[in-house]
Motif scaffolding. Structure first.
Motif, mmCIF file in Angstrom:
data_model
loop_
_atom_site.group_PDB
_atom_site.id
_atom_site.type_symbol
_atom_site.label_atom_id
_atom_site.label_comp_id
_atom_site.label_asym_id
_atom_site.label_seq_id
_atom_site.Cartn_x
_atom_site.Cartn_y
_atom_site.Cartn_z
ATOM 1 N N MET A 39 53.900 39.344 36.676
ATOM 2 C CA MET A 39 53.111 38.126 36.654
ATOM 3 C C MET A 39 51.711 38.452 36.112
ATOM 4 S SD MET A 39 52.028 35.639 39.842
ATOM 5 C CE MET A 39 53.709 35.241 40.221
ATOM 6 N N LYS A 40 51.290 37.705 35.112
ATOM 7 C CA LYS A 40 49.988 37.932 34.498
ATOM 8 C C LYS A 40 48.859 37.460 35.408
ATOM 9 C CE LYS A 40 50.778 39.583 30.349
ATOM 10 N NZ LYS A 40 50.006 40.612 29.720
ATOM 11 N N LYS A 41 47.736 38.166 35.287
ATOM 12 C CA LYS A 41 46.569 37.884 36.120
ATOM 13 C C LYS A 41 45.339 37.643 35.252
ATOM 14 C CE LYS A 41 48.260 40.715 39.876
ATOM 15 N NZ LYS A 41 47.957 41.771 40.815
ATOM 16 N N VAL A 42 44.281 37.167 35.886
ATOM 17 C CA VAL A 42 43.021 36.933 35.201
ATOM 18 C C VAL A 42 42.512 38.219 34.558
ATOM 19 C CG1 VAL A 42 40.590 36.321 35.568
ATOM 20 C CG2 VAL A 42 42.400 34.950 36.635
ATOM 21 N N SER A 43 42.680 39.342 35.211
ATOM 22 C CA SER A 43 42.221 40.621 34.663
ATOM 23 C C SER A 43 42.872 40.922 33.312
ATOM 24 C CB SER A 43 42.476 41.759 35.643
ATOM 25 O OG SER A 43 43.852 41.842 35.960
#
Length: 144
Positions: free
Chosen positions: A1-5
């Motif tokens: 899952m992709k994150k803001v970072s």
């Protein structure tokens, strides 16, 4: 899952900022020169808010005010929801949709990190989907 970072890894952390005393007209010129839709409002190293094209359209033009006399601090958006570097892109999309906003500040604890836009979230989501499709295609071709 992709994150803001992941967004910051791709685009970096550079944010264009102004002070609350900056004239709205000056902030608009900066935004036009940089081809951006918002600037961060900072005083020294402290995040105060965000000034966006939407703030200009709704708080200056529609009220007949002058952008050459009004200061950014008078009309900036101050109380936007916040996310952290570990927030998922799905959470960001939900927050932005529920609050009808296009930009969201990112904080690590109480420390300001940067701003992400809905375009950043969409781009990162598209890149993740493209990677997943390529991996699946590779898997299918390797299995045949």
């Amino acid at each position: 899952m992709k994150k803001v970072s992941d967004i910051f890894k791709r685009k970096g952390l550079s944010n264009i900022s102004v002070t609350p005393d900056t004239l709205v007209l000056e902030a608009l010129r900066t935004m036009a020169e940089k081809n951006i839709g918002s600037v961060v409002v900072m005083e020294k190293d402290s995040y105060l808010g965000l000034f966006t094209e939407r703030d200009y359209a709704r708080k200056v033009i529609l009220h007949g005010k002058s952008s050459s006399e009004l200061r950014v601090g008078e009309i900036m958006s101050e109380y936007l929801p916040r996310v952290g570097p570990d927030s998922s892109l799905e959470d960001c999309m939900e927050i932005m949709t529920n609050h009808n906003i296009r930009y969201i500040p990112v904080f690590s604890g109480t420390e300001y990190v940067g701003i992400i836009s809905i375009i950043d979230v969409v781009k990162e989501t598209m890149l993740a989907q493209k990677d997943q499709i390529e991996q699946l295609q590779h898997y299918i071709h390797a299995s045949v």
